[in-house]
Design an enzyme around this catalytic site. Structure first.
Site, PDB file in Angstrom:
ATOM      1  N   ASN A 152       9.072  65.576  63.116  1.00 48.19           N
ATOM      2  CA  ASN A 152       8.434  66.885  63.204  1.00 48.19           C
ATOM      3  C   ASN A 152       7.574  67.224  61.993  1.00 48.19           C
ATOM      4  OD1 ASN A 152      11.223  66.925  62.130  1.00 48.19           O
ATOM      5  ND2 ASN A 152      10.744  69.045  61.625  1.00 48.19           N
ATOM      6  N   GLN A 180       9.320  67.197  69.479  1.00 43.10           N
ATOM      7  CA  GLN A 180       7.904  67.122  69.135  1.00 43.10           C
ATOM      8  C   GLN A 180       7.115  66.199  70.065  1.00 43.10           C
ATOM      9  OE1 GLN A 180       6.212  68.907  66.960  1.00 43.10           O
ATOM     10  NE2 GLN A 180       8.006  69.982  66.172  1.00 43.10           N
ATOM     11  N   CYS A 326      11.894  75.586  60.511  1.00 46.87           N
ATOM     12  CA  CYS A 326      13.300  75.985  60.412  1.00 46.87           C
ATOM     13  C   CYS A 326      13.792  76.033  58.975  1.00 46.87           C
ATOM     14  CB  CYS A 326      14.171  75.025  61.218  1.00 46.87           C
ATOM     15  SG  CYS A 326      13.753  75.001  62.968  1.00 46.87           S
TER      16      CYS A 326
END
Length: 394
Positions: A152, A180, A326
């Site tokens: 990612n 992804q 995140c």
């Protein structure tokens, strides 16, 4: 509001108008609970079945192997924890990599505290897993291998087919976090020997808060959420019908346009990488040059700090990131960049730009022009850069 150039599509994507249009009736017109027995709930049942079929077809899977969740993190947690619990009598050893998403890494930490042993495979300077290292890590008590399809942060695509073959040859369950990659790369679960696969709708122009876990038929996984008979008694809770409808529509469009989008994005990505590498000195491209997601470009700029870079880009109306969304509140450098061998001071100067099929060459040119000025300005304020220049003038 000033014009925004959105280059953070790995974090989330714009919901397509067709997806919103497909979802709306299930908020206001067809709002029945799909578990109800009366006729009013029938459109909801049928919509769920259609979305499940669409997802399954995209993977070469069966309808009854698709389980809807609230997104990639839940799917990852379910895959790891349920497998660990169900196959604990066979062994308590799991293999993953050092560059997985934290939904995998933190779940592995959770399992370690409960007596499981985790092997974290290293990666090379491009972020690729070594097949030889994987083979060496396999033990008689290995029950699960979990390797992400594509990273990612740096976009590197892993040798998933070979990993799947090795797992199956050794009777080991193979899970891949394809959050992804799904709808960006062609994936067939049988060809790649994938037993479980996680995906999330908002990564391919679907709504947030909905995803799925593919579970190959025959795996003896327990329920992850208890309290109802939904999702064939494996994931309790009233289904998010509008979200699932939206996810299904996004998959339908995404798969139809996959090859065209991939071609366009690859050309723009390579143009972006070429300009940055040619025009901004002391810059490193993170990840493999060609074996990477078509929309991903990740750079490390020496002598600057990534947060300042992002703030100044934002002032110019450009949205990028320094890594995973995140962990955007963390001051620590990316675990992915450290794993590929970057020292802390360079890893702190990273920038991830991720495109979509709507990104234009004009937007890329404007972004690079702004980036050049910002990097030059930040380096002018850096004592490290000043010292470097003085030393190299001698």
């Amino acid at each position: 509001m000033k014009k925004v150039i959105y280059l953070d599509n790995a974090a989330t994507t714009k919901v397509r108008p067709e997806v919103v249009e497909a979802m709306l009736p299930f908020y206001t017109e067809y709002y029945g609970n799909p578990s109800a027995v009366y006729e009013f709930s029938t459109p909801c049942k049928e919509a769920l079945a259609k979305a499940r079929e669409t997802v399954a077809n995209a993977l070469g899977a069966k309808d009854n192997e698709i389980y809807f969740t609230n997104g990639g993190s839940e799917s990852d947690n379910w895959a790891l924890i349920a497998t660990a619990e169900a196959y604990a009598s066979k062994g308590k050893h799991i293999i993953t990599t050092k560059i997985e998403h934290h939904a995998i890494l933190h779940t592995c930490e959770y399992l370690e505290k409960r007596g499981y042993e985790i092997t974290y495979l290293p990666v090379d300077e491009y972020g690729s897993v070594s097949i030889d290292e994987l083979k060496k890590a396999i033990r008689p008590d290995t029950i699960l291998i979990s390797v992400m399809f594509a990273n990612n942060e740096i976009g590197t695509i892993q040798p998933i087919r070979e990993i799947g073959e090795i797992a199956h040859e050794n009777g080991i369950i193979f899970h891949t976090d394809a959050v992804q990659a799904f709808c960006h790369e062609p994936i067939n679960v049988d060809e790649y020997h994938i037993d479980m696969l996680s995906a999330s709708g908002h990564k391919f122009h679907g709504p947030k808060g909905v995803g799925f876990l593919y579970i190959r038929k025959g795996l003896k996984l327990r329920s992850f959420i208890h309290g109802g008979a939904q999702e064939r008694k494996r994931r309790a809770g009233t289904e998010n019908v509008p979200g699932i409808v939206g996810l299904g529509k996004a998959v339908e469009i995404g798969m139809a346009e996959l090859e065209n989008n991939k071609k366009k994005e690859t050309e723009l990505r390579d143009y972006l990488i070429g300009r940055v590498m040619d025009e901004i000195p002391y810059t490193r491209l993170n990840g493999h040059r060609t074996n990477r997601l078509s929309n991903n470009a990740n750079f490390a700029f020496q002598f600057i700090e990534g947060e300042s870079l992002l703030i100044m880009l934002d002032m110019d109306g450009i949205c990028g990131s320094s890594g995973s969304a995140c962990t955007s509140g963390s001051l620590d450098p990316s675990h992915v960049l450290l794993a590929i061998g970057l020292p802390h001071e360079i890893a702190h100067g990273s920038l991830r730009l991720t495109l979509s099929e709507e990104t234009t060459k004009e937007e890329i040119d404007h972004t690079v022009d702004c980036l050049k000025k910002i990097v030059e300005k930040l380096r002018a304020m850096s004592p490290l850069y000043e010292d470097f220049i003085k030393k190299n003038r001698k």
